[in-house]
Design an enzyme around this catalytic site. Structure first.
Site, PDB file in Angstrom:
ATOM      1  N   CYS A 144       0.835  -1.204   0.000  1.00 11.77           N
ATOM      2  CA  CYS A 144       0.000   0.000   0.000  1.00 11.77           C
ATOM      3  C   CYS A 144       0.871   1.255   0.000  1.00 11.77           C
ATOM      4  O   CYS A 144       0.628   2.190  -0.770  1.00 11.77           O
ATOM      5  CB  CYS A 144      -0.925  -0.018   1.216  1.00 11.77           C
ATOM      6  SG  CYS A 144      -2.114   1.338   1.257  1.00 11.77           S
ATOM      7  N   CYS A 145       1.893   1.271   0.863  1.00  8.83           N
ATOM      8  CA  CYS A 145       2.807   2.422   0.899  1.00  8.83           C
ATOM      9  C   CYS A 145       3.524   2.612  -0.430  1.00  8.83           C
ATOM     10  O   CYS A 145       3.742   3.743  -0.874  1.00  8.83           O
ATOM     11  CB  CYS A 145       3.824   2.249   2.019  1.00  8.83           C
ATOM     12  SG  CYS A 145       3.175   2.462   3.698  1.00  8.83           S
ATOM     13  N   CYS A 170      -1.251   8.717   6.946  1.00  2.76           N
ATOM     14  CA  CYS A 170      -2.603   8.396   6.503  1.00  2.76           C
ATOM     15  C   CYS A 170      -3.491   8.155   7.723  1.00  2.76           C
ATOM     16  O   CYS A 170      -3.052   7.587   8.726  1.00  2.76           O
ATOM     17  CB  CYS A 170      -2.583   7.156   5.619  1.00  2.76           C
ATOM     18  SG  CYS A 170      -1.744   7.398   4.034  1.00  2.76           S
ATOM     19  N   CYS A 194      -3.762   4.690   9.412  1.00  4.61           N
ATOM     20  CA  CYS A 194      -2.493   4.158   9.924  1.00  4.61           C
ATOM     21  C   CYS A 194      -1.870   5.047  10.985  1.00  4.61           C
ATOM     22  O   CYS A 194      -0.679   4.896  11.310  1.00  4.61           O
ATOM     23  CB  CYS A 194      -1.513   3.974   8.771  1.00  4.61           C
ATOM     24  SG  CYS A 194      -2.081   2.813   7.516  1.00  4.61           S
ATOM     25  N   CYS A 221       7.842   3.774   5.915  1.00  2.00           N
ATOM     26  CA  CYS A 221       6.937   3.529   4.793  1.00  2.00           C
ATOM     27  C   CYS A 221       7.669   3.240   3.491  1.00  2.00           C
ATOM     28  O   CYS A 221       7.063   2.796   2.531  1.00  2.00           O
ATOM     29  CB  CYS A 221       6.009   4.726   4.599  1.00  2.00           C
ATOM     30  SG  CYS A 221       6.862   6.247   4.163  1.00  2.00           S
TER      31      CYS A 221
END
Length: 251
Positions: free
Chosen positions: A121-122, A204, A207, A232
């Site tokens: 995702c990162c 985010c 997170c 990240c």
């Protein structure tokens, strides 16, 4: 070119240790002929850097990585910052196809269920857009501080980023959070209201959580993971680790 930039990074690293924030930014701008990009995530460190850059009218490009999962308060600071400093901060967004594939593969919140899924995702939301933000740049300004976490202790003020072929500078590396907060208060710098609610390191929304008294600043980032994994991918080498000063000197 790489050797020349590596040598220049070493000289700037030594010079940064002998001057103040404004002087460090001027030294960097004077040393590099090409574009310099400052990537801001609108945390208090980046807000201090925004003020220090704009108050000197330095030729630095402003960029941010809009992941699509940011807090509403972050967008508010973004707008207030553009208004106060009369600038436009260029936004870089995830590639639409890559993001669509990511969500189709792991679900909208798949990052909670495994380190590989979180890193994926990162990569889509941050790392790939960062590559576009830094394309063509000779210098990169980041808001890292050495006391943010044990993993960031020992980083250099200035280093040669071999993966991206540019010089990376962290002018706030030896600042404490208290010093930065005082700087922002004195200069009436816009800061996120999340900070006063215990969100010291803001990423985010899914997170990031507020930290408890006594916890390190970055404890609120990816809190379900072990401490040795909390990066990240923006500030790590090809091996996934932050590079320390000793490693850089020997590279």
């Amino acid at each position: 070119m790489a050797d020349a930039l590596r040598t220049l990074a070493g000289r700037l690293d030594e010079a940064f240790a002998q001057t103040d924030l404004a002087g460090r930014l001027r030294l960097l701008r004077e040393a590099l002929a090409g574009p310099i990009v400052f990537t801001t995530s609108f945390g208090i460190e980046d807000q201090a850097l925004t003020h220090a850059i704009r108050s000197q009218d330095l030729d630095v490009e402003f960029a941010t990585l809009d992941t699509g999962r940011m807090f509403p308060e972050t967008y508010d600071v973004w707008a207030r910052t553009e208004e106060k400093y009369q600038l436009r901060i260029k936004a870089f967004y995830p590639d639409a196809d890559a993001l669509q594939d990511l969500v189709a593969d792991q679900g909208v919140n798949g990052f909670y269920y495994g380190l590989d899924m979180r890193k994926a995702c990162c990569d889509v939301r941050k790392v790939e857009p960062l590559g576009r933000a830094l394309a063509g740049a000779q210098g990169w300004i980041a808001g890292l501080r050495s006391d943010q976490s044990g993993h960031r202790a020992g980083l250099c003020f200035v280093e040669y980023d071999a993966a991206r072929g540019l010089i990376k500078a962290s002018p706030l590396l030896d600042f404490s959070r208290g010093q930065i907060a005082a700087f922002c208060a004195t200069n009436e710098v816009p800061v996120s209201t999340l900070h006063e609610r215990g969100f010291l390191s803001i990423g985010c929304a899914p997170c990031t959580r507020a930290i408890e008294p006594g916890e390190p600043e970055r404890a609120g980032r990816w809190w379900w993971e072990s401490e040795d994994r909390k990066e990240c991918g923006l500030h790590v080498g090809a091996d996934g680790r932050l590079r320390r000063a000793k490693e850089l000197a020997n590279s």
